[in-house]
Design an enzyme around this catalytic site. Structure first.
Site, PDB file in Angstrom:
ATOM      1  N   SER A 183      12.164  16.457  69.348  1.00 45.41           N
ATOM      2  CA  SER A 183      11.490  15.164  69.417  1.00 45.41           C
ATOM      3  C   SER A 183      12.501  14.082  69.809  1.00 45.41           C
ATOM      4  CB  SER A 183      10.803  14.848  68.084  1.00 45.41           C
ATOM      5  OG  SER A 183       9.950  13.736  68.200  1.00 45.41           O
ATOM      6  N   ASP A 431       1.405  20.514  70.958  1.00 43.75           N
ATOM      7  CA  ASP A 431       2.116  19.354  70.413  1.00 43.75           C
ATOM      8  C   ASP A 431       1.140  18.196  70.259  1.00 43.75           C
ATOM      9  OD1 ASP A 431       3.800  17.001  70.119  1.00 43.75           O
ATOM     10  OD2 ASP A 431       5.455  18.220  70.842  1.00 43.75           O
ATOM     11  N   HIS A 467       4.149  20.032  67.080  1.00 40.23           N
ATOM     12  CA  HIS A 467       5.314  19.192  67.354  1.00 40.23           C
ATOM     13  C   HIS A 467       6.486  19.574  66.452  1.00 40.23           C
ATOM     14  CE1 HIS A 467       7.562  15.860  68.880  1.00 40.23           C
ATOM     15  NE2 HIS A 467       7.713  15.339  67.676  1.00 40.23           N
TER      16      HIS A 467
END
Length: 550
Positions: A183, A431, A467
């Site tokens: 991320s 995600d 994610h």
């Protein structure tokens, strides 16, 4: 447990040479020995082991400032005892609006694996959901210097400081240096490849938050469509639409597993569900799909569009869990009908699950902070009445003002390639925060400059992976080992292996012995742009799949 005297002596600030950092002034150094450290975590990003115990390491904390910028940055370097050090240096990336992760989520697994590890706070608050505490000098005046430090400068500083401390502590420099992040941490890693190509030999940049100004507004897009529709559907309606999409497209890859592995083949149209019944778990009743919910879900899947229908950025996969970015709340949690409200993900307010309750959207904190504290520099910005043109304009403003600082989408990786660096990325197709289309787009742009991109930058898509975390599908569990093989032995991964989390041992992160004995378990993740195709046999075995070109 008594501390080994030699370890205790080495773990002392006076025994560690002060790093030399161009453009900065070291203000403090502190060292302390940590013993018998334990952590119970969960599988995430590069790590599938989740139980850690009896860890010893030296925590070296160094604070510094860039003269004239009134900042205070802290770097933490964690050093396992010399006999436990694997000779490598690694960093632990951040998440959201934080330059580092709290609680040791990314640093402790690396220490446990024998790495000397560094992380930085980049001089900002560690609250990952918002930049409210540090973005503005005053309303209308964003702190550009601090954003630049956060976006890139502090990352290079950390590499310099970390390697210096490692060399001083062990008496030798690390043989190899790795960036590990997901991320925000993935974006940080790719930024290092772009701006500081000689700092790391290998970069594991997972679900990277590149194309910052393009994708941040995507998180606010479903709510923008709610304001336009003047409707705030229940969470269970979006969940039912997701289930319907999975039912329609699950078998396109030949395997029924609750995952859409071939999203490019999925033509599910939610508009066809209008007025059809579905069961709402929240209300324990049968309801009917509304026009507003189907339009909002379709918008989330296709991505933001201008008032002229022009593409602005990629949307989410149909099997992604969009509950956070479609969250709604009762305007008055103390209304006369509080039984129809349930807790929302971001506060103690309530979310709407009954048409009789007056509802509104719960802004997603990450994108809300982007619009309020950076794009407009107005903490009081009213996002509830933006026209489509207003929303589009804010996207363009964010890109114009900040793309060169934090966009992290420069496709020229030639300097990184010349340094011999290797960049490995996987991105979960499901995600729910960063659409995977941003990663494929970036890889395509790098490839357009250099057709030999796979010599130094490899991308893999992971069906069913959320994610940075496991989702409904198998999870890539040995990507760091694959990167090390590539960097240190020249063996480039042609595919990554994904495993069901329930088949992994929490104490080791590896396949349980009873599963391992069952044969070549797992699912292959294919080198982009190839995708996984089922060819028959046991769906849990690698040999039952092949990688094919789209």
């Amino acid at each position: 447990m008594a501390i080994n005297p030699s370890f205790a002596d080495a773990c002392h600030a006076s025994a560690i040479a002060l790093p030399t950092l161009f453009g900065a002034e070291i203000t403090n150094i502190h060292a302390s020995a940590v013993t018998n450290f334990s952590l119970s975590s969960s599988p995430s990003a590069a790590w599938t082991k989740s139980q850690f115990s009896n860890l010893d390491f030296c925590n070296v904390t160094i604070s510094y400032t860039h003269p004239g910028q009134k900042d205070n940055v802290t770097v933490y370097v964690y050093l396992p005892p010399a006999l436990q050090w694997n000779g490598r240096f690694a960093t632990a990336g951040g998440g959201g609006w934080g330059a580092m992760m709290s609680g040791g989520m990314t640093s402790i697994p690396a220490i446990d694996a024998g790495f000397a590890v560094a992380e930085t706070d980049a001089g900002v608050a560690t609250d990952a959901l918002t930049s409210a505490d540090w973005a503005l000098l005053s309303p209308g005046n964003p702190d550009i210097n601090r954003l630049e430090i956060f976006a890139s400068k502090a990352l290079h500083d950390m590499a310099v400081i970390g390697k210096s401390v490692v060399g001083s502590f062990y008496g030798q420099s690390p043989a190899y240096s790795y960036w590990i992040g997901c991320s925000q941490g993935g974006r940080q890693g790719i930024m290092m490849a772009q701006r500081y190509p000689g700092d790391f030999d290998g970069i594991l940049a997972l679900a990277p938050a590149v194309n910052w100004g393009h994708f941040f507004p995507v998180m606010a897009w479903p709510h923008q469509r709610m304001y336009e529709e003047k409707a705030f559907p229940r969470a269970c309606e979006f969940a039912a639409l997701r289930d319907a999409a999975i039912e329609a497209c699950d078998m396109l890859d030949g395997v029924q597993d609750g995952v859409i592995s071939a999203p490019e083949l999925c033509n599910f149209d939610p508009i066809g569900k209008i007025n059809q019944p579905f069961f709402c778990k929240d209300t324990n009743s049968t309801l009917h799909f509304t026009t507003a919910a189907t339009r909002i879900a379709q918008a989330a899947w296709t991505g933001p569009r201008g008032s002229d229908g022009k593409f602005l950025w990629y949307g989410y996969a149909m099997d992604a869990d969009l509950s956070m970015i479609t969250a709604t709340t009762c305007k008055d949690a103390k209304s006369s009908n509080p039984a129809n409200c349930t807790a929302n993900p971001f506060s103690n307010a309530a979310s709407c699950d009954d048409e009789s309750v007056d509802c509104t959207a719960v802004p997603f904190p990450l994108s809300d902070s982007w619009f309020r504290h950076w794009v407009t520099a107005d903490p009081e910005l009213d996002t509830t009445s933006l026209s489509r043109d207003d929303f589009t304009s804010l996207i363009h403003q964010g890109i114009q003002h900040y793309d060169s600082i934090i966009g992290t989408r420069d496709p020229d990786l030639s300097a990184f390639q010349k340094h011999g660096g290797k960049l490995l990325t996987w991105h979960g197709i499901t995600d729910q925060i960063i659409p995977f289309g941003g990663s494929t787009s970036y890889h395509d742009r790098v490839a357009s400059l250099d057709p030999r991109v796979n010599d130094y930058f490899r991308l893999f898509l992971a069906p069913g992976t959320a994610h940075c975390l496991p989702g409904n599908g198998p999870f890539p569990y040995r990507a760091l080992e694959d990167l090390i093989e590539w960097v240190e032995r020249g063996v480039a991964p042609e595919r990554l292996v994904a495993q069901r989390i329930e088949d992994l041992d929490a104490e080791t992160g590896l396949l349980r012995h009873d599963v391992e004995r069952a044969g070549d378990r797992g699912r292959p993740l294919c080198l982009y742009p190839k995708r996984q195709e089922y060819i028959g046999g046991d769906v849990g075995v690698m040999g039952s799949y092949r990688c094919v070109s789209p």
